[in-house]
Design a protein around this motif. Sequence first.
Motif, PDB file in Angstrom:
ATOM      1  N   THR A 362      43.210  69.501  19.819  1.00  0.00           N
ATOM      2  CA  THR A 362      44.366  70.343  19.484  1.00  0.00           C
ATOM      3  C   THR A 362      43.914  71.703  18.970  1.00  0.00           C
ATOM      4  OG1 THR A 362      45.740  68.411  18.958  1.00  0.00           O
ATOM      5  CG2 THR A 362      46.439  70.529  18.052  1.00  0.00           C
ATOM      6  N   LEU A 363      42.879  71.718  18.124  1.00  0.00           N
ATOM      7  CA  LEU A 363      42.362  72.990  17.606  1.00  0.00           C
ATOM      8  C   LEU A 363      41.652  73.776  18.716  1.00  0.00           C
ATOM      9  CD1 LEU A 363      41.005  71.808  14.133  1.00  0.00           C
ATOM     10  CD2 LEU A 363      43.085  73.125  14.581  1.00  0.00           C
ATOM     11  N   SER A 364      40.959  73.074  19.607  1.00  0.00           N
ATOM     12  CA  SER A 364      40.307  73.750  20.734  1.00  0.00           C
ATOM     13  C   SER A 364      41.351  74.377  21.654  1.00  0.00           C
ATOM     14  CB  SER A 364      39.450  72.757  21.527  1.00  0.00           C
ATOM     15  OG  SER A 364      38.448  72.186  20.714  1.00  0.00           O
ATOM     16  N   TYR A 365      42.432  73.641  21.880  1.00  0.00           N
ATOM     17  CA  TYR A 365      43.510  74.169  22.710  1.00  0.00           C
ATOM     18  C   TYR A 365      44.096  75.443  22.092  1.00  0.00           C
ATOM     19  CZ  TYR A 365      48.127  74.677  24.766  1.00  0.00           C
ATOM     20  OH  TYR A 365      49.244  75.185  25.365  1.00  0.00           O
ATOM     21  N   ALA A 366      44.236  75.460  20.766  1.00  0.00           N
ATOM     22  CA  ALA A 366      44.806  76.624  20.081  1.00  0.00           C
ATOM     23  C   ALA A 366      43.974  77.882  20.334  1.00  0.00           C
ATOM     24  CB  ALA A 366      44.922  76.352  18.587  1.00  0.00           C
ATOM     25  N   VAL A 367      42.657  77.723  20.447  1.00  0.00           N
ATOM     26  CA  VAL A 367      41.781  78.860  20.737  1.00  0.00           C
ATOM     27  C   VAL A 367      42.129  79.451  22.096  1.00  0.00           C
ATOM     28  CG1 VAL A 367      39.405  79.543  21.247  1.00  0.00           C
ATOM     29  CG2 VAL A 367      39.890  78.051  19.295  1.00  0.00           C
ATOM     30  N   PHE A 368      42.187  78.609  23.134  1.00  0.00           N
ATOM     31  CA  PHE A 368      42.473  79.101  24.482  1.00  0.00           C
ATOM     32  C   PHE A 368      43.923  79.564  24.625  1.00  0.00           C
ATOM     33  CE2 PHE A 368      38.697  76.492  25.411  1.00  0.00           C
ATOM     34  CZ  PHE A 368      37.951  77.421  26.122  1.00  0.00           C
ATOM     35  N   GLN A 369      44.838  78.923  23.906  1.00  0.00           N
ATOM     36  CA  GLN A 369      46.232  79.371  23.970  1.00  0.00           C
ATOM     37  C   GLN A 369      46.366  80.777  23.406  1.00  0.00           C
ATOM     38  OE1 GLN A 369      49.106  77.826  21.181  1.00  0.00           O
ATOM     39  NE2 GLN A 369      50.670  77.615  22.786  1.00  0.00           N
ATOM     40  N   GLY A 370      45.677  81.044  22.299  1.00  0.00           N
ATOM     41  CA  GLY A 370      45.706  82.382  21.724  1.00  0.00           C
ATOM     42  C   GLY A 370      45.112  83.408  22.670  1.00  0.00           C
ATOM     43  N   LEU A 371      43.954  83.101  23.245  1.00  0.00           N
ATOM     44  CA  LEU A 371      43.329  84.004  24.209  1.00  0.00           C
ATOM     45  C   LEU A 371      44.264  84.283  25.384  1.00  0.00           C
ATOM     46  CD1 LEU A 371      39.760  82.394  24.288  1.00  0.00           C
ATOM     47  CD2 LEU A 371      40.301  84.677  23.428  1.00  0.00           C
ATOM     48  N   MET A 372      44.889  83.225  25.913  1.00  0.00           N
ATOM     49  CA  MET A 372      45.780  83.364  27.065  1.00  0.00           C
ATOM     50  C   MET A 372      47.020  84.177  26.722  1.00  0.00           C
ATOM     51  SD  MET A 372      48.865  82.165  28.354  1.00  0.00           S
ATOM     52  CE  MET A 372      49.140  80.665  27.417  1.00  0.00           C
ATOM     53  N   TYR A 373      47.610  83.909  25.560  1.00  0.00           N
ATOM     54  CA  TYR A 373      48.851  84.589  25.207  1.00  0.00           C
ATOM     55  C   TYR A 373      48.635  86.091  25.035  1.00  0.00           C
ATOM     56  CZ  TYR A 373      53.518  85.069  23.228  1.00  0.00           C
ATOM     57  OH  TYR A 373      54.817  85.432  23.023  1.00  0.00           O
ATOM     58  N   GLY A 374      47.488  86.460  24.463  1.00  0.00           N
ATOM     59  CA  GLY A 374      47.204  87.878  24.281  1.00  0.00           C
ATOM     60  C   GLY A 374      47.118  88.635  25.587  1.00  0.00           C
ATOM     61  N   VAL A 375      46.642  87.971  26.644  1.00  0.00           N
ATOM     62  CA  VAL A 375      46.533  88.611  27.953  1.00  0.00           C
ATOM     63  C   VAL A 375      47.819  88.439  28.753  1.00  0.00           C
ATOM     64  CG1 VAL A 375      45.129  88.793  30.038  1.00  0.00           C
ATOM     65  CG2 VAL A 375      44.091  88.021  27.911  1.00  0.00           C
TER      66      VAL A 375
END
Length: 450
Positions: A362-375
Amino acid sequence: MTSRRSQRTFSAVRLPDLLASRRGRLAAFFLLYLTEGIPAGFTATAVATQMRRQGLQPAAIGAFIGALYVPWAIKWAFGPFVDVLSSDRWGRRRMWILFTQTMMVVTLLAAMPVSFTTRLWLFTAIILVHNVFSATQDVAIDALAVNVLRGDERGLANGLMFGGNYVGNAIGGSGVLLLTPLIGFKATFLFVAAAIALVTLLVPAPMRELPGPPRLAANGSRLRAVGKELGRFVRDTGKAFVGSRAAFIAIFLALLPMGGYALSLSLQSNLAVELGLDDRRIGLLGLGSTALSAGFCVLGGWLSDRLGRRRTLATFIVGTTLPTFAMAIAMHRFGWIMPISPLAAGRPIPPHELVTIFWVLTLSYAVFQGLMYGVGTAIYMDVTTPAVAATQFTAYMALCNVVYSYTSTWQGRAVERWGYPVTLTLDGAFGLVSVFLLPFMGRLGRGDPR
């Protein structure tokens, strides 16, 4: 003597007009977006968690969360009402912000005594009305920002607004879950309502919005003027959508999930309860996820400016599916297939290893979700026609909210029919479809240097 002393005291505590200074404007929009985030986090995280804890099935919770996004998917239709039905005496945008935030408090208090276990339809209807006011508030805040922020303030202000929304989500979601063991869940409705009311009293109430430019005389009623504005919105946006190949492809991109969504919507809340996490641990998990997403969102945008939008977005979309697929494998490996009610007698004890894996993924997913949302947000700005930026970008964002709505709904039903591993696998696979659209968009201009 007493009367004069009272007048002096009142003057001493008179609240400032935050729009009158640079720091005040930045603080005002941070706090206004905070009030958007608090009830969103409360309903999508805290309420969803309590629903599962009290025995509601995943399909019902998924439908509830899906319904919350409907007003946000059609918020573009609220814009003409905000533009036309306004008063310079009260402030064209300030009037709507005061009204909508007041009604947000009223609807939360109205939902407080309603049991979502026995009258879910009524509870959902009230929260749906709450979200109509919240979405309208968002339109009014954005309109106010366009009119009062100076050119050299807009970049920082947008960052603070986005940060305020994240902080609000953390307060309304994780904060409420941490508070629940201390004051009880019902009392947290008062906490959320009080937080919105406090910001209303501190920010829009003392605000002094300058009169807007003179309006053209409208032929007929104001409602007819609203209709004309809606028609103009549809025409302008339609022309902008077909103005370039990238803008046209972006329609379909906005209607598809950008990566896996299951570890951020109602499925994640359901699973956290089923795996035995109490409100405190779910709250801490939510705080950690929010902090990671917020920080990596900034990093994602920075990387995309240097490495190209499509390249970074494709990488981050794939990244969100990796924890999703890994969670599906782990659920299958440990034999945790179908939903198990937390109230079921003799329910199995969740394996400690599976709980640990859930935390890590869940925490790993949050990293990629943040990266994706910013782009992901930036790519819609790249393809938006400047002349109709407000209408076209709003339409793209509305389509993105449609995705959240239907994704939460289908996942709730799929979990009950096929179980967690299959649903997580389908979520990840469907999330990869958007990657294949990116090459067809062509170059995006300034935002796509490579």
